[in-house]
Design a protein around this motif. Structure first.
Motif, PDB file in Angstrom:
ATOM      1  N   ARG A  98       4.181   0.764  12.379  1.00 16.51           N
ATOM      2  CA  ARG A  98       4.694   0.209  13.628  1.00 16.51           C
ATOM      3  C   ARG A  98       6.197   0.487  13.724  1.00 16.51           C
ATOM      4  O   ARG A  98       6.885   0.638  12.698  1.00 16.51           O
ATOM      5  CB  ARG A  98       4.397  -1.271  13.710  1.00 16.51           C
ATOM      6  CG  ARG A  98       5.185  -2.124  12.733  1.00 16.51           C
ATOM      7  CD  ARG A  98       4.737  -3.572  12.772  1.00 16.51           C
ATOM      8  NE  ARG A  98       5.617  -4.421  11.967  1.00 16.51           N
ATOM      9  CZ  ARG A  98       5.363  -5.696  11.706  1.00 16.51           C
ATOM     10  NH1 ARG A  98       4.257  -6.253  12.151  1.00 16.51           N
ATOM     11  NH2 ARG A  98       6.224  -6.398  10.978  1.00 16.51           N
ATOM     12  N   PRO A  99       6.754   0.540  14.934  1.00 15.16           N
ATOM     13  CA  PRO A  99       8.176   0.925  15.110  1.00 15.16           C
ATOM     14  C   PRO A  99       9.175   0.068  14.329  1.00 15.16           C
ATOM     15  O   PRO A  99      10.186   0.578  13.849  1.00 15.16           O
ATOM     16  CB  PRO A  99       8.378   0.774  16.624  1.00 15.16           C
ATOM     17  CG  PRO A  99       7.019   0.970  17.200  1.00 15.16           C
ATOM     18  CD  PRO A  99       6.061   0.374  16.212  1.00 15.16           C
ATOM     19  N   ASP A 100       8.890  -1.221  14.211  1.00 17.70           N
ATOM     20  CA  ASP A 100       9.850  -2.105  13.531  1.00 17.70           C
ATOM     21  C   ASP A 100       9.467  -2.375  12.075  1.00 17.70           C
ATOM     22  O   ASP A 100       9.945  -3.337  11.470  1.00 17.70           O
ATOM     23  CB  ASP A 100       9.960  -3.431  14.276  1.00 17.70           C
ATOM     24  CG  ASP A 100       8.627  -4.164  14.354  1.00 17.70           C
ATOM     25  OD1 ASP A 100       7.574  -3.506  14.168  1.00 17.70           O
ATOM     26  OD2 ASP A 100       8.626  -5.384  14.611  1.00 17.70           O
ATOM     27  N   SER A 101       8.627  -1.515  11.502  1.00 15.78           N
ATOM     28  CA  SER A 101       8.179  -1.739  10.131  1.00 15.78           C
ATOM     29  C   SER A 101       9.317  -1.574   9.140  1.00 15.78           C
ATOM     30  O   SER A 101      10.153  -0.666   9.256  1.00 15.78           O
ATOM     31  CB  SER A 101       7.046  -0.772   9.779  1.00 15.78           C
ATOM     32  OG  SER A 101       6.700  -0.892   8.422  1.00 15.78           O
ATOM     33  N   ASN A 102       9.336  -2.464   8.154  1.00 18.53           N
ATOM     34  CA  ASN A 102      10.309  -2.377   7.069  1.00 18.53           C
ATOM     35  C   ASN A 102       9.712  -1.795   5.804  1.00 18.53           C
ATOM     36  O   ASN A 102      10.357  -1.776   4.762  1.00 18.53           O
ATOM     37  CB  ASN A 102      10.869  -3.773   6.770  1.00 18.53           C
ATOM     38  CG  ASN A 102      11.692  -4.327   7.917  1.00 18.53           C
ATOM     39  OD1 ASN A 102      12.428  -3.584   8.563  1.00 18.53           O
ATOM     40  ND2 ASN A 102      11.546  -5.621   8.174  1.00 18.53           N
ATOM     41  N   CYS A 103       8.447  -1.330   5.891  1.00 18.08           N
ATOM     42  CA  CYS A 103       7.793  -0.765   4.722  1.00 18.08           C
ATOM     43  C   CYS A 103       8.458   0.543   4.331  1.00 18.08           C
ATOM     44  O   CYS A 103       8.817   1.358   5.191  1.00 18.08           O
ATOM     45  CB  CYS A 103       6.311  -0.511   4.995  1.00 18.08           C
ATOM     46  SG  CYS A 103       5.359  -2.000   5.347  1.00 18.08           S
ATOM     47  N   ALA A 104       8.607   0.764   3.041  1.00 18.20           N
ATOM     48  CA  ALA A 104       9.181   2.021   2.560  1.00 18.20           C
ATOM     49  C   ALA A 104       8.252   3.174   2.905  1.00 18.20           C
ATOM     50  O   ALA A 104       7.031   3.065   2.788  1.00 18.20           O
ATOM     51  CB  ALA A 104       9.399   1.943   1.054  1.00 18.20           C
ATOM     52  N   GLY A 105       8.837   4.276   3.339  1.00 21.95           N
ATOM     53  CA  GLY A 105       8.040   5.451   3.643  1.00 21.95           C
ATOM     54  C   GLY A 105       7.166   5.278   4.857  1.00 21.95           C
ATOM     55  O   GLY A 105       6.040   5.773   4.885  1.00 21.95           O
ATOM     56  N   SER A 106       7.657   4.571   5.894  1.00 23.53           N
ATOM     57  CA  SER A 106       6.833   4.280   7.053  1.00 23.53           C
ATOM     58  C   SER A 106       7.102   5.236   8.216  1.00 23.53           C
ATOM     59  O   SER A 106       6.907   4.890   9.367  1.00 23.53           O
ATOM     60  CB  SER A 106       7.068   2.840   7.514  1.00 23.53           C
ATOM     61  OG  SER A 106       8.442   2.653   7.854  1.00 23.53           O
ATOM     62  N   TYR A 162       0.817  -1.218   0.000  1.00 22.00           N
ATOM     63  CA  TYR A 162       0.000   0.000   0.000  1.00 22.00           C
ATOM     64  C   TYR A 162       0.852   1.270   0.000  1.00 22.00           C
ATOM     65  O   TYR A 162       0.355   2.337  -0.330  1.00 22.00           O
ATOM     66  CB  TYR A 162      -0.932  -0.008   1.210  1.00 22.00           C
ATOM     67  CG  TYR A 162      -2.136  -0.904   1.024  1.00 22.00           C
ATOM     68  CD1 TYR A 162      -3.389  -0.379   0.758  1.00 22.00           C
ATOM     69  CD2 TYR A 162      -2.010  -2.293   1.097  1.00 22.00           C
ATOM     70  CE1 TYR A 162      -4.492  -1.194   0.582  1.00 22.00           C
ATOM     71  CE2 TYR A 162      -3.100  -3.119   0.924  1.00 22.00           C
ATOM     72  CZ  TYR A 162      -4.345  -2.571   0.661  1.00 22.00           C
ATOM     73  OH  TYR A 162      -5.430  -3.385   0.476  1.00 22.00           O
ATOM     74  N   THR A 163       2.118   1.176   0.355  1.00 24.09           N
ATOM     75  CA  THR A 163       2.975   2.360   0.320  1.00 24.09           C
ATOM     76  C   THR A 163       3.316   2.775  -1.109  1.00 24.09           C
ATOM     77  O   THR A 163       3.787   3.894  -1.331  1.00 24.09           O
ATOM     78  CB  THR A 163       4.287   2.104   1.082  1.00 24.09           C
ATOM     79  OG1 THR A 163       4.997   1.020   0.468  1.00 24.09           O
ATOM     80  CG2 THR A 163       4.002   1.766   2.539  1.00 24.09           C
ATOM     81  N   SER A 164       3.102   1.874  -2.077  1.00 25.26           N
ATOM     82  CA  SER A 164       3.375   2.220  -3.477  1.00 25.26           C
ATOM     83  C   SER A 164       2.153   2.809  -4.168  1.00 25.26           C
ATOM     84  O   SER A 164       2.218   3.170  -5.338  1.00 25.26           O
ATOM     85  CB  SER A 164       3.835   0.973  -4.241  1.00 25.26           C
ATOM     86  OG  SER A 164       2.784   0.018  -4.319  1.00 25.26           O
ATOM     87  N   LEU A 165       1.027   2.911  -3.453  1.00 25.64           N
ATOM     88  CA  LEU A 165      -0.216   3.407  -4.023  1.00 25.64           C
ATOM     89  C   LEU A 165      -0.554   4.788  -3.472  1.00 25.64           C
ATOM     90  O   LEU A 165      -0.120   5.162  -2.386  1.00 25.64           O
ATOM     91  CB  LEU A 165      -1.364   2.441  -3.713  1.00 25.64           C
ATOM     92  CG  LEU A 165      -1.212   0.999  -4.198  1.00 25.64           C
ATOM     93  CD1 LEU A 165      -2.354   0.150  -3.668  1.00 25.64           C
ATOM     94  CD2 LEU A 165      -1.157   0.939  -5.721  1.00 25.64           C
ATOM     95  N   PHE A 166      -1.350   5.533  -4.226  1.00 19.90           N
ATOM     96  CA  PHE A 166      -1.940   6.770  -3.713  1.00 19.90           C
ATOM     97  C   PHE A 166      -3.262   6.483  -3.032  1.00 19.90           C
ATOM     98  O   PHE A 166      -3.616   7.132  -2.040  1.00 19.90           O
ATOM     99  CB  PHE A 166      -2.165   7.780  -4.842  1.00 19.90           C
ATOM    100  CG  PHE A 166      -0.911   8.363  -5.403  1.00 19.90           C
ATOM    101  CD1 PHE A 166       0.177   8.631  -4.584  1.00 19.90           C
ATOM    102  CD2 PHE A 166      -0.800   8.668  -6.751  1.00 19.90           C
ATOM    103  CE1 PHE A 166       1.348   9.184  -5.087  1.00 19.90           C
ATOM    104  CE2 PHE A 166       0.356   9.221  -7.275  1.00 19.90           C
ATOM    105  CZ  PHE A 166       1.431   9.471  -6.448  1.00 19.90           C
ATOM    106  N   ALA A 167      -4.021   5.523  -3.574  1.00 17.09           N
ATOM    107  CA  ALA A 167      -5.318   5.179  -3.009  1.00 17.09           C
ATOM    108  C   ALA A 167      -5.638   3.730  -3.321  1.00 17.09           C
ATOM    109  O   ALA A 167      -5.275   3.221  -4.385  1.00 17.09           O
ATOM    110  CB  ALA A 167      -6.413   6.096  -3.563  1.00 17.09           C
TER     111      ALA A 167
END
Length: 405
Positions: free
Chosen positions: A385-393, A362-367
């Motif tokens: 979450r603090p340990d998230s590896n998602c880009a732009g988190s 979902y970080t690669s989407l606008f909606a």
């Protein structure tokens, strides 16, 4: 019977039969389609021209716009006659305009300020009034306004948006656009008033809240932003089951402004869509209502963004064009074509369900569309979450407003 009389009788019978199949049968077929639509879309416009919500369909006066099975026959008859007259007028207008066409692809579709449109019985323009308005208004820092069209009874979705992406940026204002409860939800009126008092983000009109009234709700909300959020740069319309990546969307809009983008609408573009002829479908639209074989290119109504330099032009075009009940086709297709707006197709607007197997996607989407309240909260928690590896988190509030000024 003499042969001459026999020939006369046979000729008259054949003429009557031919007249029946050429004129009467098509009329009855279109009448039945219009009637079915009115029954299928019961409650399409349930307001009076004085702006009052109709409480009792049996006490309707001639000044009220009622689309109920009880009144479908006379309304369908008048509507069909208006539509047939409108088609003939439009054909003549298109022929005369094509002669003067100077090469602009929209020249044959544009209607002048003095043009008159045939308005069918269910497209009379009700006078909109606001029963609840937001306590929090726009200010000089507001760059993007979200108009989230929500059904009256969907409290959990609104709360999920408030707890997640709805409060993700200080340069954004979010308002939930509601109408008046239908009879089955009349008991929720007090809860809506309390929700408005607690959160201050409810924009409720006198239009009855139904799917068929979404065009009216959205158009009224756009008109509200012109007076209440005039300094903002962009207005985004979304559904209430949509997840929005606010930070990335703001950054993209800032980039577009620096590149000089003006008078545009951005979302997921849909081309060559055809009217749904399945009478059981939620989107059923007979030829008596929309005669063309395909819709114009339009943006998915799940989420799209309008530059505010275009909003006033769209509202002006709406006063000259017959109302159409499918909101995204009407606003981003028909009206945008009338004002020669630029439609920008962006694949980062997902209007179909995105699998939840990898919330980081979902970080690669606008909606993203069709999320439940639980899924909205799950995606947000996974990304932030603090340990998230998602880009732009990043867990900080998004601060993209400097890119606009």
């Amino acid at each position: 019977m003499k042969p001459l009389h026999m020939y006369t009788f046979v000729g008259a019978l054949m003429s009557a039969t031919l007249f029946f199949f050429i004129y009467t049968v098509p009329f009855l077929r279109h009448f039945q389609e219009a009637h079915r639509l009115l029954e299928h879309r019961s409650g399409l416009v349930l307001t009076s021209q004085r702006g009052q919500v109709v409480k009792d369909v049996h006490s309707a006066s001639s000044h009220q716009v009622i689309v109920k099975a009880e009144t479908a026959h006379p309304i369908a008859t008048k509507s069909l006659l208006n539509i047939r007259g409108a088609r003939r007028s439009e054909v003549r207008n298109e022929k005369s305009k094509s002669i003067a066409n100077t090469g602009n692809t929209f020249a044959t579709k544009r209607h002048g300020a003095g043009a008159t449109r045939n308005i069918t019985s269910w497209t009379l323009q009700p006078r909109v009034s606001w029963t609840l308005q937001p306590r929090v208004s726009c200010d000089a820092r507001t760059m993007l306004v979200f108009l989230v069209c929500s059904a009256v009874h969907r409290f959990e979705l609104r709360d999920a948006i408030r707890a997640t992406w709805g409060g993700a940026a200080h340069s954004v204002r979010l308002f939930f656009v509601l109408g008046q409860p239908e009879a089955r939800y009349r008991h929720l009126e007090g809860a809506i008033v309390n929700e408005s008092r607690v959160h201050g983000d409810v924009l409720q009109s006198n239009i009855v809240d139904s799917y068929a009234n979404l065009t009216l709700k959205t158009r009224a909300a756009l008109a509200w932003t012109v007076t209440s959020c005039s300094a903002t740069y962009f207005v985004a319309k979304t559904d209430d089951d949509v997840y929005v990546n606010v930070r990335d969307l703001l950054q993209e809009l800032a980039r577009m402004m620096r590149a000089g983008a003006r008078r545009f609408m951005m979302g997921r573009l849909i081309r060559d869509a055809k009217p749904d002829t399945d009478r059981k479908s939620k989107w059923y639209t007979p030829r008596a209502i929309y005669a063309n074989r395909t819709y114009p290119p339009y943006l998915s109504g799940s989420a799209y963004v309008i530059s505010t330099d275009l909003v006033t032009a769209l509202l002006g075009a709406a006063t000259r064009r017959k109302l159409f009940w499918l909101e995204d086709i009407y606003i981003t297709g028909l009206l945008s074509r009338d004002v020669s707006a630029q439609l920008i197709d962006n694949a980062r607007f997902a209007y179909t369900k995105v699998p939840m197997s990898d919330p980081c996607h979902y970080t690669s989407l606008f909606a993203a569309h069709e999320l439940t309240p639980t899924e909205l909260r799950t995606v947000w928690a996974q990304i932030h979450r603090p340990d998230s590896n998602c880009a732009g988190s990043s867990k900080e509030h998004f601060r993209a407003s400097h890119s606009f000024r």
